[in-house]
Design an enzyme around this catalytic site. Structure first.
Site, PDB file in Angstrom:
ATOM      1  CG  ASP A 111      -2.091  -0.925   1.107  1.00  0.00           C
ATOM      2  OD1 ASP A 111      -2.206  -1.580   0.058  1.00  0.00           O
ATOM      3  OD2 ASP A 111      -2.897  -1.012   2.055  1.00  0.00           O
ATOM      4  CB  THR A 354      -3.803 -13.690  -3.963  1.00  0.00           C
ATOM      5  OG1 THR A 354      -2.623 -12.944  -4.226  1.00  0.00           O
ATOM      6  CG2 THR A 354      -3.799 -14.205  -2.545  1.00  0.00           C
ATOM      7  CD  GLU A 393      -5.991 -10.407  -7.186  1.00  0.00           C
ATOM      8  OE1 GLU A 393      -5.224 -10.076  -6.242  1.00  0.00           O
ATOM      9  OE2 GLU A 393      -7.162 -10.016  -7.282  1.00  0.00           O
ATOM     10  CG  LEU A 396       4.794 -11.007  -2.358  1.00  0.00           C
ATOM     11  CD1 LEU A 396       5.993 -11.777  -1.819  1.00  0.00           C
ATOM     12  CD2 LEU A 396       4.415  -9.876  -1.412  1.00  0.00           C
TER      13      LEU A 396
END
Length: 472
Positions: A111, A354, A393, A396
């Site tokens: 983020d 993910t 997804e 990292l």
């Protein structure tokens, strides 16, 4: 004649399969929208779109931030920045995966922005921090609202479920012309980082590979637990909001009385608590996805998705402690993802997952029983068994051929291919010539992956059609 027709049928099936190959989307920078709702640097956004199109990338994934759109007042929506963004995508031929992001941005891995929940919500939270999930130390996590207020009208006369529903309704009305076309998918946020989970490993208190902590200490969940314990005939099971021997954020399973291999997670109380804790999340998903399915029903070409978190550490322990605290009752003897996939399927919602770039070998040095490959297969198999789409997804940022090859290897499970892959994330590093060329090779490889079940089904159907014509 007969052979030519069979060959034609197979060729046609192959063409259909290629058309259903794995699409690749790229996540936009987290600060694509300014906090005031305006588009941040439209010229740069257009440059991104043009570069993606030049590389044959299918589209983008973008957070549609609740804290930006409904920032100032309840039911006052500012869609201006997203209107401009979607118009640009439409004119460039870029598809969009739009995330209904009901969480704040800031505090998770990667983020680089600070976009809190709407101002009027945080104002309510300042006087009633019980609207957020809480841990045993009394930390209230303002990233996402507790499911304990899904049906409690504490948000200026509305329940959390009504707030989410109203937001999606406004989105549907505003962008109806794009839904099922430019906007190909809507991803419904269900928790921190948009994932169906508890904020059990916040960066402020946790470090890898800690087991995390239970997040059941807000007053609304406490009341719900007490009621559930009473209904189970064991009111004493509601005396504590969570097991008292479950350790702290950075413990390992064997450090605790609850999570060790022979721990109290196996007891009647442990089974009761984990069913309640996990079902709270599943019921939360059920309510919101039911609303989403109703709201977006007028757009049959639009696909709905929701995301499940890839918590791979301690997967090879008996209790799967890190998954446990995040809300997935997934142990050596209990499949924690079957119920989730079943609820998603009941609302025709696909499952996004993910960490497809990870392998067991990559994490072998952590000493934490990491099993990303086994977890990916378990989750996607549940999606397949329930007849729903599944997308993937990377967890990292990676730019190397090794990571891309791992993703390619995970892109098809039991002959069934991903519906799409969303790459994290567009950046100046990705733009660098070597990285960009490697990425485009990956995109082309993903476009060449076909769903074997589509091939087999189509060949079978066409053969049946040809039989009475050519006497096969």
């Amino acid at each position: 004649m007969r052979k030519n027709n069979v060959f034609g049928a197979i060729l046609f099936a192959t063409c259909l399969a290629i058309a259903s190959s794995v699409e690749v989307y790229v996540m936009m920078p987290l600060n694509t929208l300014n906090p005031d709702g305006s588009l941040n640097n439209a010229q740069y956004v257009q440059q991104i779109f043009s570069k993606l199109r030049s590389g044959n990338v299918d589209g983008i994934m973008i957070d549609v931030w609740w804290g930006v759109v409904e920032k100032s007042a309840p039911l006052s929506y500012n869609w201006a920045g997203y209107q401009q963004l979607f118009q640009m995508a439409n004119s460039t031929g870029i598809k969009v995966q739009a995330i209904m992001s009901f969480h704040k941005c800031g505090g998770n891995v990667g983020d680089d922005c600070n976009l809190p929940l709407p101002d009027w919500v945080t104002s309510i939270g300042n006087s009633n921090n019980g609207i957020y999930y809480a841990d045993k130390e009394g930390h209230h996590n303002s990233e996402y609202l507790t499911w304990g207020i899904d049906d409690v009208a504490v948000l200026n006369g509305r329940t959390a479920l009504q707030v989410y529903s109203d937001y999606m309704t406004s989105f549907e009305k505003q962008f109806s012309q794009y839904l099922g076309d430019t906007i190909s998918e809507v991803h419904v946020g269900l928790g921190p980082a948009g994932e169906l989970r508890y904020p059990s490993y916040p960066s402020a208190y946790w470090s890898y590979p800690g087991i995390g902590e239970f997040q059941s200490f807000d007053p609304y969940m406490v009341a719900d637990l007490k009621s559930a314990a009473s209904n189970a005939g064991h009111s004493e099971w509601g005396n504590s909001p969570a097991p008292s021997d479950a350790g702290s954020y950075n413990n390992h399973p064997q450090d605790t009385g609850f999570f060790n291999d022979n721990g109290s997670w196996k007891s009647d109380y442990g089974v009761f608590f984990m069913n309640w804790y996990a079902n709270g999340l599943i019921n939360h998903a059920d309510k919101i996805l039911a609303k989403a399915n109703q709201i977006f029903a007028p757009h049959p070409a639009l696909s709905l998705f929701a995301k499940v978190s890839g918590i791979h550490w301690w997967y090879f322990s008996q209790s799967h402690a890190a998954e446990f605290t995040a809300g997935y009752y997934n142990t050596a003897s209990h499949d924690g993802y079957a119920g989730i996939a079943k609820v998603f399927a009941s609302h025709n919602v696909g499952l996004d997952f993910t960490m497809l770039e990870m392998t067991d070998k990559d994490n072998s040095g952590c000493g934490c029983g990491s099993g990303p490959q086994e977890l990916i297969k378990q989750v996607f198999t549940n999606a397949i068994n329930n007849g729903i789409k599944f997308g993937g997804e990377n967890a990292l940022s990676r730019y190397d051929a090794y990571a891309y090859s791992n993703i390619v290897n995970e892109a098809r499970i039991n002959g069934k291919a991903l519906s799409a892959f969303s790459y994290l994330r567009y950046s100046s590093t990705l733009e660098q010539d070597g990285n960009w060329n490697t990425f485009i090779q990956f995109v082309n490889t993903m476009h060449g992956i076909t769903d074997q079940t589509v091939v087999e089904k189509t060949v079978s159907q066409l053969k049946q059609r040809l039989m009475p014509v050519v006497g096969l």
